[in-house]
Design a protein around this motif. Structure first.
Motif, PDB file in Angstrom:
ATOM      1  N   VAL A 184       0.696  -1.154  -0.074  1.00  0.00           N
ATOM      2  CA  VAL A 184      -0.075  -0.057   0.022  1.00  0.00           C
ATOM      3  C   VAL A 184       0.795   1.108  -0.027  1.00  0.00           C
ATOM      4  O   VAL A 184       0.671   2.097  -0.923  1.00  0.00           O
ATOM      5  N   LEU A 185       1.896   1.285   0.682  1.00  0.00           N
ATOM      6  CA  LEU A 185       2.802   2.392   0.815  1.00  0.00           C
ATOM      7  C   LEU A 185       3.493   2.634  -0.432  1.00  0.00           C
ATOM      8  O   LEU A 185       3.600   3.877  -0.796  1.00  0.00           O
ATOM      9  N   LEU A 186       4.044   1.766  -0.973  1.00  0.00           N
ATOM     10  CA  LEU A 186       4.741   1.777  -2.358  1.00  0.00           C
ATOM     11  C   LEU A 186       3.401   2.047  -3.631  1.00  0.00           C
ATOM     12  O   LEU A 186       3.924   3.109  -4.374  1.00  0.00           O
ATOM     13  N   SER A 187       2.439   1.739  -3.313  1.00  0.00           N
ATOM     14  CA  SER A 187       1.386   2.092  -4.572  1.00  0.00           C
ATOM     15  C   SER A 187       0.837   3.570  -4.342  1.00  0.00           C
ATOM     16  O   SER A 187       0.805   4.091  -5.214  1.00  0.00           O
ATOM     17  N   LEU A 188       0.914   3.844  -3.025  1.00  0.00           N
ATOM     18  CA  LEU A 188       0.582   5.383  -2.798  1.00  0.00           C
ATOM     19  C   LEU A 188       1.605   6.258  -3.473  1.00  0.00           C
ATOM     20  O   LEU A 188       1.542   7.391  -3.745  1.00  0.00           O
ATOM     21  N   SER A 189       2.822   5.867  -3.092  1.00  0.00           N
ATOM     22  CA  SER A 189       3.992   6.809  -3.393  1.00  0.00           C
ATOM     23  C   SER A 189       4.170   6.887  -5.120  1.00  0.00           C
ATOM     24  O   SER A 189       4.219   7.883  -5.628  1.00  0.00           O
ATOM     25  N   VAL A 190       4.107   5.719  -5.602  1.00  0.00           N
ATOM     26  CA  VAL A 190       4.080   5.671  -7.294  1.00  0.00           C
ATOM     27  C   VAL A 190       2.771   6.514  -7.747  1.00  0.00           C
ATOM     28  O   VAL A 190       3.069   7.320  -8.559  1.00  0.00           O
ATOM     29  N   ALA A 191       1.520   6.285  -7.104  1.00  0.00           N
ATOM     30  CA  ALA A 191       0.361   6.769  -7.653  1.00  0.00           C
ATOM     31  C   ALA A 191       0.644   8.366  -7.498  1.00  0.00           C
ATOM     32  O   ALA A 191       0.069   9.315  -8.454  1.00  0.00           O
ATOM     33  N   SER A 192       1.138   8.705  -6.309  1.00  0.00           N
ATOM     34  CA  SER A 192       1.241  10.240  -6.099  1.00  0.00           C
ATOM     35  C   SER A 192       2.527  11.025  -7.412  1.00  0.00           C
ATOM     36  O   SER A 192       1.915  11.774  -7.813  1.00  0.00           O
ATOM     37  N   CYS A 193       3.545  10.097  -7.642  1.00  0.00           N
ATOM     38  CA  CYS A 193       4.276  10.611  -8.733  1.00  0.00           C
ATOM     39  C   CYS A 193       3.594  10.761 -10.114  1.00  0.00           C
ATOM     40  O   CYS A 193       3.875  11.503 -11.030  1.00  0.00           O
ATOM     41  N   ILE A 194       2.758   9.496 -10.331  1.00  0.00           N
ATOM     42  CA  ILE A 194       1.744   9.560 -11.578  1.00  0.00           C
ATOM     43  C   ILE A 194       1.193  10.543 -11.546  1.00  0.00           C
ATOM     44  O   ILE A 194       0.956  11.294 -12.713  1.00  0.00           O
TER      45      ILE A 194
END
Length: 221
Positions: A184-194
């Motif tokens: 979840v943490l990595l997904s939120l971080s990648v989604a924020s960058c996108i």
């Protein structure tokens, strides 16, 4: 009252017509806004350096500690540093875009007001002696873009945080159970960058303006 604004390409002739007789004031405004954009550029850089530096200090403190949740904290800080540094990369590019926008206006407008002052670049004479070249290499000026150097630094910091994130994550194994907290943490971080790249772009389309006139009067006694 509704006004529809559309976006279209402006020809050199249309550009000249739009500012005809107003070149001096337009040039003044372009120079002032360019100066303001440069000031904002470095204020933003200071803002991001503060957050990224604090995050890096926290990461190093966690690495030197013996806390039980050391790995979790390291992953959290790495994700935070990655998102902030990528945001810094995007902000640098956006700032550079608007700075160049006003510089291009200055390029076109200055000819009729001051002459090509901004476009003519003055430099030192060519060094011929080896000693002069050596001194120039060490202490002389160079046509290096400060903003581009800052963009490269921000990209380097982003890549550094990616490496630290990879270092902080546990070793990948198909036999290990899924750590959903990390997912979840990595997904939120990648989604924020996108989202920075997708929704963070300046809107270039047309606008529909709505105006309301508020009425006021003194009540009769």
């Amino acid at each position: 009252m509704t006004e529809e604004t559309t976006t279209k390409e402006v020809t050199p002739e249309e550009y000249a017509t739009a500012f005809k007789g107003k070149e001096s004031e337009a040039l003044k405004q372009a120079l002032d806004i360019r100066k303001f954009e440069i000031e904002l550029y470095w204020k933003r850089a200071t803002y991001f350096w503060t957050f990224i530096g604090a995050t890096m200090a926290g990461f190093l403190a966690v690495q030197s500690s013996s806390a039980q949740n050391k790995q979790d904290l390291a992953v959290i800080l790495s994700c935070l540093g990655m998102v902030f540094s990528f945001a810094w990369v995007c902000v640098n590019r956006g700032s550079k875009f608007w700075q160049e926008n006003w510089e291009k206006h200055v390029d076109v407008l200055e000819d009729k007001v001051t002459g090509p002052l901004y476009k003519i670049v003055m430099s030192r004479n060519t060094m011929r002696k080896f000693s002069e070249k050596a001194v120039h290499l060490v202490t002389g000026p160079s046509s290096i873009s400060v903003s581009k150097i800052n963009q490269i630094i921000s990209l380097y910091v982003f890549c550094l945080w990616l490496c630290l994130l990879g270092y902080s994550l546990p070793e990948f194994s198909l036999e290990s159970s899924v750590n959903w907290f990390y997912v979840v943490l990595l997904s939120l971080s990648v989604a924020s960058c996108i989202l920075f790249l997708w929704l963070g772009r300046s809107y270039g389309g047309g606008y529909f303006h709505t105006a309301k006139l508020r009425k006021s009067r003194v009540k009769n006694g």
